[in-house]
Write an enzyme that holds these catalytic residues in place. Structure first.
Site, PDB file in Angstrom:
ATOM      1  N   ILE A  25       0.841  -1.202   0.000  1.00 56.56           N
ATOM      2  CA  ILE A  25       0.000   0.000   0.000  1.00 56.56           C
ATOM      3  C   ILE A  25       0.876   1.253   0.000  1.00 56.56           C
ATOM      4  CG2 ILE A  25      -1.529   1.314   1.565  1.00 56.56           C
ATOM      5  CD1 ILE A  25      -2.809  -1.414   2.270  1.00 56.56           C
ATOM      6  N   ASN A 150      11.602   1.859   7.800  1.00 58.45           N
ATOM      7  CA  ASN A 150      11.684   3.328   7.831  1.00 58.45           C
ATOM      8  C   ASN A 150      12.746   3.919   6.910  1.00 58.45           C
ATOM      9  OD1 ASN A 150      13.647   2.265   9.481  1.00 58.45           O
ATOM     10  ND2 ASN A 150      13.510   3.894  10.997  1.00 58.45           N
ATOM     11  N   GLU A 176       8.353  -6.353   4.846  1.00 54.33           N
ATOM     12  CA  GLU A 176       7.197  -6.625   3.991  1.00 54.33           C
ATOM     13  C   GLU A 176       6.411  -5.337   3.687  1.00 54.33           C
ATOM     14  OE1 GLU A 176       7.957  -7.728   6.944  1.00 54.33           O
ATOM     15  OE2 GLU A 176       6.241  -8.153   8.241  1.00 54.33           O
ATOM     16  N   VAL A 227      12.993  -4.353  19.279  1.00 50.49           N
ATOM     17  CA  VAL A 227      13.708  -5.114  20.321  1.00 50.49           C
ATOM     18  C   VAL A 227      13.173  -6.544  20.405  1.00 50.49           C
ATOM     19  CG1 VAL A 227      14.129  -5.268  22.803  1.00 50.49           C
ATOM     20  CG2 VAL A 227      14.303  -3.060  21.648  1.00 50.49           C
ATOM     21  N   GLU A 247      20.356  -4.039  15.224  1.00 48.75           N
ATOM     22  CA  GLU A 247      20.113  -2.587  15.264  1.00 48.75           C
ATOM     23  C   GLU A 247      18.652  -2.407  15.650  1.00 48.75           C
ATOM     24  OE1 GLU A 247      22.309  -0.271  14.810  1.00 48.75           O
ATOM     25  OE2 GLU A 247      23.965  -1.440  13.996  1.00 48.75           O
ATOM     26  N   CYS A 281      14.649   5.351  14.557  1.00 46.04           N
ATOM     27  CA  CYS A 281      14.971   4.578  15.766  1.00 46.04           C
ATOM     28  C   CYS A 281      15.721   5.387  16.804  1.00 46.04           C
ATOM     29  CB  CYS A 281      15.809   3.375  15.365  1.00 46.04           C
ATOM     30  SG  CYS A 281      17.197   3.847  14.310  1.00 46.04           S
ATOM     31  N   LYS A 452      22.827  -1.551  25.551  1.00 48.71           N
ATOM     32  CA  LYS A 452      21.694  -2.079  26.309  1.00 48.71           C
ATOM     33  C   LYS A 452      20.734  -2.823  25.346  1.00 48.71           C
ATOM     34  CE  LYS A 452      20.576   1.133  29.695  1.00 48.71           C
ATOM     35  NZ  LYS A 452      20.393   2.540  30.108  1.00 48.71           N
ATOM     36  N   GLU A 459      27.224  -0.302  12.584  1.00 49.58           N
ATOM     37  CA  GLU A 459      27.204  -0.146  11.138  1.00 49.58           C
ATOM     38  C   GLU A 459      28.008   1.095  10.762  1.00 49.58           C
ATOM     39  OE1 GLU A 459      23.469  -2.375   9.420  1.00 49.58           O
ATOM     40  OE2 GLU A 459      22.857  -0.486  10.318  1.00 49.58           O
TER      41      GLU A 459
HETATM   42  P1  NAD Z   1      10.052  -5.277  13.116  1.00 47.36           P
HETATM   43  O1  NAD Z   1      10.910  -5.722  14.226  1.00 47.36           O
HETATM   44  O2  NAD Z   1       8.596  -5.511  13.197  1.00 47.36           O
HETATM   45  O3  NAD Z   1      10.509  -5.964  11.731  1.00 47.36           O
HETATM   46  C1  NAD Z   1      11.839  -5.846  11.291  1.00 47.36           C
HETATM   47  C2  NAD Z   1      12.109  -6.947  10.283  1.00 47.36           C
HETATM   48  O4  NAD Z   1      12.148  -8.204  10.955  1.00 47.36           O
HETATM   49  C3  NAD Z   1      11.061  -7.089   9.183  1.00 47.36           C
HETATM   50  O5  NAD Z   1      11.719  -7.329   7.957  1.00 47.36           O
HETATM   51  C4  NAD Z   1      10.268  -8.316   9.615  1.00 47.36           C
HETATM   52  O6  NAD Z   1       9.680  -9.012   8.560  1.00 47.36           O
HETATM   53  C5  NAD Z   1      11.344  -9.146  10.274  1.00 47.36           C
HETATM   54  N1  NAD Z   1      10.882 -10.106  11.273  1.00 47.36           N
HETATM   55  C6  NAD Z   1       9.885  -9.950  12.166  1.00 47.36           C
HETATM   56  N2  NAD Z   1       9.796 -11.028  12.965  1.00 47.36           N
HETATM   57  C7  NAD Z   1      10.772 -11.890  12.570  1.00 47.36           C
HETATM   58  C8  NAD Z   1      11.186 -13.175  13.005  1.00 47.36           C
HETATM   59  N3  NAD Z   1      10.601 -13.797  14.012  1.00 47.36           N
HETATM   60  N4  NAD Z   1      12.221 -13.757  12.370  1.00 47.36           N
HETATM   61  C9  NAD Z   1      12.856 -13.144  11.348  1.00 47.36           C
HETATM   62  N5  NAD Z   1      12.491 -11.921  10.884  1.00 47.36           N
HETATM   63  C10 NAD Z   1      11.466 -11.306  11.495  1.00 47.36           C
HETATM   64  O7  NAD Z   1      10.402  -3.736  12.927  1.00 47.36           O
HETATM   65  P2  NAD Z   1       9.723  -2.675  11.978  1.00 47.36           P
HETATM   66  O8  NAD Z   1       8.339  -2.409  12.460  1.00 47.36           O
HETATM   67  O9  NAD Z   1       9.923  -3.054  10.566  1.00 47.36           O
HETATM   68  O10 NAD Z   1      10.649  -1.404  12.263  1.00 47.36           O
HETATM   69  C11 NAD Z   1      10.509  -0.587  13.378  1.00 47.36           C
HETATM   70  C12 NAD Z   1      11.512  -0.941  14.452  1.00 47.36           C
HETATM   71  O11 NAD Z   1      12.833  -0.957  13.902  1.00 47.36           O
HETATM   72  C13 NAD Z   1      11.534   0.068  15.561  1.00 47.36           C
HETATM   73  O12 NAD Z   1      11.618  -0.555  16.799  1.00 47.36           O
HETATM   74  C14 NAD Z   1      12.794   0.861  15.275  1.00 47.36           C
HETATM   75  O13 NAD Z   1      13.343   1.511  16.391  1.00 47.36           O
HETATM   76  C15 NAD Z   1      13.692  -0.190  14.739  1.00 47.36           C
HETATM   77  N6  NAD Z   1      14.766   0.420  13.942  1.00 47.36           N
HETATM   78  C16 NAD Z   1      16.058   0.373  14.415  1.00 47.36           C
HETATM   79  C17 NAD Z   1      17.081   0.981  13.703  1.00 47.36           C
HETATM   80  C18 NAD Z   1      18.513   0.952  14.186  1.00 47.36           C
HETATM   81  O14 NAD Z   1      19.410   1.164  13.373  1.00 47.36           O
HETATM   82  N7  NAD Z   1      18.779   0.713  15.450  1.00 47.36           N
HETATM   83  C19 NAD Z   1      16.789   1.634  12.503  1.00 47.36           C
HETATM   84  C20 NAD Z   1      15.477   1.643  12.048  1.00 47.36           C
HETATM   85  C21 NAD Z   1      14.470   1.033  12.775  1.00 47.36           C
END
Ligand code: NAD
Length: 478
Positions: A25, A150, A176, A227, A247, A281, A452, A459
């Site tokens: 979407i 994001n 996805e 997390v 990350e 993040c 933590k 990276e």
């Molecule tokens: P999410 O954790 O829902 O998904 C991240 C990825 O993990 C997706 O590709 C998803 O398909 C995959 N995934 C989910 N469950 C899985 C599993 N059990 N096994 C393997 N893969 C799995 O995160 P999101 O909603 O896409 O992104 C938002 C989060 O990402 C926020 O918490 C944000 O803070 C974090 N983030 C961190 C950074 C960083 O560099 N630290 C940068 C951007 C976003």
């Protein structure tokens, strides 16, 4: 708009899947713009076999030859910045001006930086009376990246560039929610001359993510995500003892001291909360302001937030684009409601907006919560939306103690003109990245990552090369 079909890219070709497709979407309109075919475990295995074969040849090349191809990728990314940025807008709903000035250029910079390391990264040498020894940094083999939604271009490039520079093959599973840019990147890397099989894309959700964790021939996973996902990926990867870089999320503090440059502090707080609609993040969502400045500061950020232009991400005047999805928008709105119920005051924003001709999109006003306390959910939980919580403090020691009172440790910011204080506080804050009189700037070469529960591994720096290699020691008896 015709609906595109998005398929996994295996060994340079789009491969059809037998699994049922899901919709992609456009967040700014709510319209379906693509149908995505998720990869099956068999397709992943096929990608891994191609990756393993391509990796052997890639690792055997001289570093400077790999470097030349990675530099080509950087140039091709710059040449296609505008087109790729437009696709990133379709993926994320973020503002085009951000994508074209930050996201794609930062991907190109990553390739330039790691191209130079591909040519120069080396081990150590040692000498004893009867022997010499040396170490080599050797690639891990087939590595995988699992992305958040994001910053899809940046996440892909920040992971693929060091992996490829170090002589690995790389398989990307984009979120996805944002499948479009991954395929566009695969096309561009192909144009740049990257041999087939070195950068492949498998689409899908956590199911194919789990298959990646379970695959015995994948040596490493770098995740950008939440997390809870990080904990799952670590557990799922334990069976095959994969190396893991995580990350993860954050709830970063920005400490605004009364000796700061006031206008800079106001601008920094706004940028550190509302850039990419707050879906960053490392955003500094807990803004601690010293008592004597608190009222003036809250009034200033409130007035500025109310002026921000929300709407069509492609328009140059737009400052706030769409949230990634209906579900995420509802989650952010629910957080705002809870904050109000818990005693926070909404001084700016707080509501969904329906820009003209984008009524179906997922837009939220930049929101500022004042009168926040440390126990409130809005201060403790990651909201991942345009929501700034303002808190007040009396002393430096108190500010540091409360800033560190969180399970997260990704970023932290300090606004002060006192150079001694700046370094003293930076030393005490528990976070992987500290910004002084700035925020969220990560030039190539500076590591980025959390402490933590915000994860581990770094990276964007030489530490990323370490994470995509292992050390081999050779002892030579003379
Ligand atoms: P999410 O954790 O829902 O998904 C991240 C990825 O993990 C997706 O590709 C998803 O398909 C995959 N995934 C989910 N469950 C899985 C599993 N059990 N096994 C393997 N893969 C799995 O995160 P999101 O909603 O896409 O992104 C938002 C989060 O990402 C926020 O918490 C944000 O803070 C974090 N983030 C961190 C950074 C960083 O560099 N630290 C940068 C951007 C976003």
């Amino acid at each position: 708009m015709p609906i595109k079909t998005i398929r996994s890219i295996i060994n340079g070709k789009e491969v059809a899947s037998k699994l049922p497709p899901f919709d992609k979407i456009y967040p700014a309109t709510g319209e379906v713009i693509a149908s995505v075919e998720p990869a099956s475990p068999d397709m992943l295995d096929e990608a891994v076999q191609h990756a393993a074969e391509a990796q052997r040849k890639w690792a055997a090349m001289a570093g400077h030859e790999r470097s030349r191809i990675l530099n080509n990728i950087a140039q091709i990314l710059r040449d296609h910045n505008e087109a790729l940025s437009a696709i990133e807008v379709q993926d994320v709903g973020k503002v085009y001006a951000e994508a074209v000035s930050a996201d794609v250029p930062s991907g190109a910079e990553a390739f330039e930086f790691f191209a130079s390391l591909a040519a120069t990264y080396h081990g150590t040498s040692h000498k004893w009376p009867e022997a010499i020894g040396y170490t080599m940094r050797v690639p891990l083999g087939v590595c995988a990246g699992i992305g958040a939604w994001n910053y899809p271009v940046q996440v892909a490039c920040w992971k693929a560039a060091p992996a490829l520079a170090a002589g690995n093959a790389f398989i990307l599973k984009p979120s996805e929610e944002t499948p479009l840019t991954a395929n566009a990147l695969a096309d561009l890397f192909d144009i740049a001359g990257l041999p087939q099989g070195l950068f492949q894309v498998v689409h899908g959700d956590h199911e194919i993510g789990q298959a990646i964790c379970a695959h015995p021939q994948i040596a490493k996973i770098s995740l950008t995500g939440g997390v809870d996902t990080g904990k799952l990926i670590m557990a799922q990867s334990a069976q095959t003892l994969k190396k893991v870089t995580l990350e993860l999320g954050g709830k970063a503090p920005l400490l605004v001291f009364d000796d700061c440059d006031f206008d800079l502090a106001v601008q920094t707080a706004l940028d550190a909360n509302f850039y990419t609609s707050g879906e960053v993040c490392s955003n500094a969502t807990r803004v601690f302001v010293q008592n004597s400045l608190a009222e003036k500061f809250t009034n200033a950020v409130t007035a500025r937030a109310k002026e921000m232009v929300i709407g069509d991400p492609m328009q140059p005047e737009t400052q706030i684009g769409a949230m990634i999805s209906e579900g995420h928008m509802q989650s952010v709105l629910a957080h705002i409601k809870t904050a109000e119920q818990q005693g926070a005051k909404i001084v700016a924003g707080g509501k969904q907006v329906h820009p003209k001709e984008l009524e179906g999109g997922y837009f939220i006003e930049p929101t500022i919560l004042s009168d926040c306390t440390d126990e409130m959910d809005c201060v403790r939980k990651e909201i991942f939306g345009p929501v700034m919580s303002v808190l007040t403090f009396a002393s430096e020691a108190e500010a540091v103690r409360r800033a560190n009172d969180t399970p997260f440790g990704l970023g932290a910011g300090i606004m002060t003109r006192d150079i001694s204080r700046a370094h003293r506080v930076a030393d005490q804050l528990q976070a992987g990245n500290i910004w002084i009189n700035s925020y969220n700037l990560i030039p190539p070469g500076l590591p980025f990552g959390g402490s933590k529960q915000s994860g581990f591994g770094r990276e964007g720096s030489i530490y990323a090369m370490e994470a995509y290699t292992e050390v081999k020691a050779v002892y030579v008896q003379l």
